[in-house]
Design an enzyme around this catalytic site. Sequence first.
Site, mmCIF file in Angstrom:
data_model
loop_
_atom_site.group_PDB
_atom_site.id
_atom_site.type_symbol
_atom_site.label_atom_id
_atom_site.label_comp_id
_atom_site.label_asym_id
_atom_site.label_seq_id
_atom_site.Cartn_x
_atom_site.Cartn_y
_atom_site.Cartn_z
ATOM 1 N N GLY A 79 50.926 -46.354 4.677
ATOM 2 C CA GLY A 79 52.005 -47.252 4.282
ATOM 3 C C GLY A 79 53.324 -46.529 4.070
ATOM 4 O O GLY A 79 54.244 -47.063 3.449
ATOM 5 N N SER B 222 55.063 -45.338 6.699
ATOM 6 C CA SER B 222 55.717 -45.414 8.012
ATOM 7 C C SER B 222 55.518 -44.180 8.877
ATOM 8 O O SER B 222 56.460 -43.641 9.451
ATOM 9 C CB SER B 222 57.219 -45.670 7.859
ATOM 10 O OG SER B 222 57.410 -46.949 7.399
ATOM 11 N N ASP C 229 61.818 -49.705 8.474
ATOM 12 C CA ASP C 229 61.228 -48.366 8.589
ATOM 13 C C ASP C 229 62.016 -47.491 9.563
ATOM 14 O O ASP C 229 62.324 -46.330 9.282
ATOM 15 C CB ASP C 229 59.770 -48.465 9.052
ATOM 16 C CG ASP C 229 58.962 -49.437 8.206
ATOM 17 O OD1 ASP C 229 59.445 -49.807 7.124
ATOM 18 O OD2 ASP C 229 57.865 -49.835 8.639
ATOM 19 N N GLY D 248 48.563 -44.156 8.333
ATOM 20 C CA GLY D 248 48.035 -45.403 7.779
ATOM 21 C C GLY D 248 48.201 -45.500 6.266
ATOM 22 O O GLY D 248 47.565 -46.333 5.622
HETATM 23 C C1 GLA Z 1 55.973 -52.946 7.094
HETATM 24 C C2 GLA Z 1 56.981 -53.248 8.191
HETATM 25 C C3 GLA Z 1 58.391 -53.354 7.638
HETATM 26 C C4 GLA Z 1 58.449 -54.303 6.441
HETATM 27 C C5 GLA Z 1 57.346 -53.966 5.433
HETATM 28 C C6 GLA Z 1 57.281 -54.957 4.309
HETATM 29 O O1 GLA Z 1 56.192 -51.668 6.590
HETATM 30 O O2 GLA Z 1 56.932 -52.241 9.179
HETATM 31 O O3 GLA Z 1 59.275 -53.762 8.643
HETATM 32 O O4 GLA Z 1 58.363 -55.635 6.856
HETATM 33 O O5 GLA Z 1 56.068 -53.907 6.055
HETATM 34 O O6 GLA Z 1 58.426 -54.911 3.537
#
Ligand code: GLA
Length: 389
Positions: free
Chosen positions: A128, A130, A176, A126
């Site tokens: 950010g 991925s 991601d 969580g």
């Molecule tokens: C998240 C989503 C990505 C992208 C970002 C914003 O991480 O998983 O696909 O859209 O937000 O750039």
Amino acid sequence: MKLPELATDLARQFQRIYGRTPRWFVAAPGRVNVIGEHTDYNDGFVLPMAIEQYTVMAADISRTSKSITIHDVTVGETATVDVSQPVEKGLPKWSNYVRGVIAGFQQRGSKIPALDVTMLSTVPIGGGLSSSAALEVCTATLLETATIKKLDPIEKALLCQKAEHEYAGVPCGIMDQFVSVMGKENHLLLLDCRTRETKLVPVTDPSVELLIANTNVKHELGTGEYAVRRAQCEKAAAIMGVRSLRDATAEMLESAKGRMEEVVFRRARHVVGEIERTLHAAEGVRASNWLTVGQLMYASHRSLRDDYEVSCKELDAIVEIAEAIGTAGGVYGCRMTGGGFGGCAVALVKANAIDGITEKMEADYRQKTGIEPAVFVSRPAAGATVLRS
Ligand code: GLA
């Protein structure tokens, strides 16, 4: 911890749980996006890199069950997924990323073997960065290894994205999963999200590093707001009569302003500007023009904060601290990274100033917010790998 050390740790856990040594180790990294935010689902460009934080799995064929049993040693939870029939959603919640990927392989006609698996992740959950894409891509890499059938990298990334859409209910773009599959050491990945063409952009200048600052907050409204942003972008594109915001220019947007709600106009202005900034930044990285790249990162943050409204006070605090340190103190630029509403910021910094910057960022953030951040450096890392097969 480096990958071989993580694998050793996981092998020990595998031995403890299943009473034998594992046959395979696979790993997939998290990512940080240097620039190009909320552009992927608008057919635009993104410029992320894989980081040295991974989801790692150790595995072997199961001789006793019809299931894939995954023990997550990080949280101490086990998921059991019956692979003798079509896999559906289930519990624990994190297992849906795994379930979605297994289902994707089943739909392609693969016969999935029963497996015993131990797993750990050094990608903050969580945060950010991925962690979910790392889990999906790690699962896909394990299944490629266990079925002895490699997927085309684009297909693999798309299968993982579909898992996230359908099994985790997150309407994410393709950034991601692509970078977790295709990242390369010492390179950023410039991805054209329309054509899915990728270009590796080398970062070879030893005088710079990318610093990641985790705010250690995650505001709940994230997922809902993401879908709202997507819809607003589609609306703006429809009003301008283009397929997606990739096809819009600043001039087109200006002349359509009167026909758009103000908020829709601002969302589109972010996306159109961000696509341009991303292409400029890629050129800047190629030329080691760090001042320019840094300025583009700050501009990206302002646009995400004011026009796209996906930042939060904690992310803004990090960026303000970075700006106050300035180029004189070794910071070229800084911005929120990922979906927003918490998570991480990324800063482009002078390598010889890292210790001082880290200390100052931590102290000032703590003082401004009362929250303990996590600040660390990552070199651009390789995408998913099989450590032993
Ligand atoms: C998240 C989503 C990505 C992208 C970002 C914003 O991480 O998983 O696909 O859209 O937000 O750039």
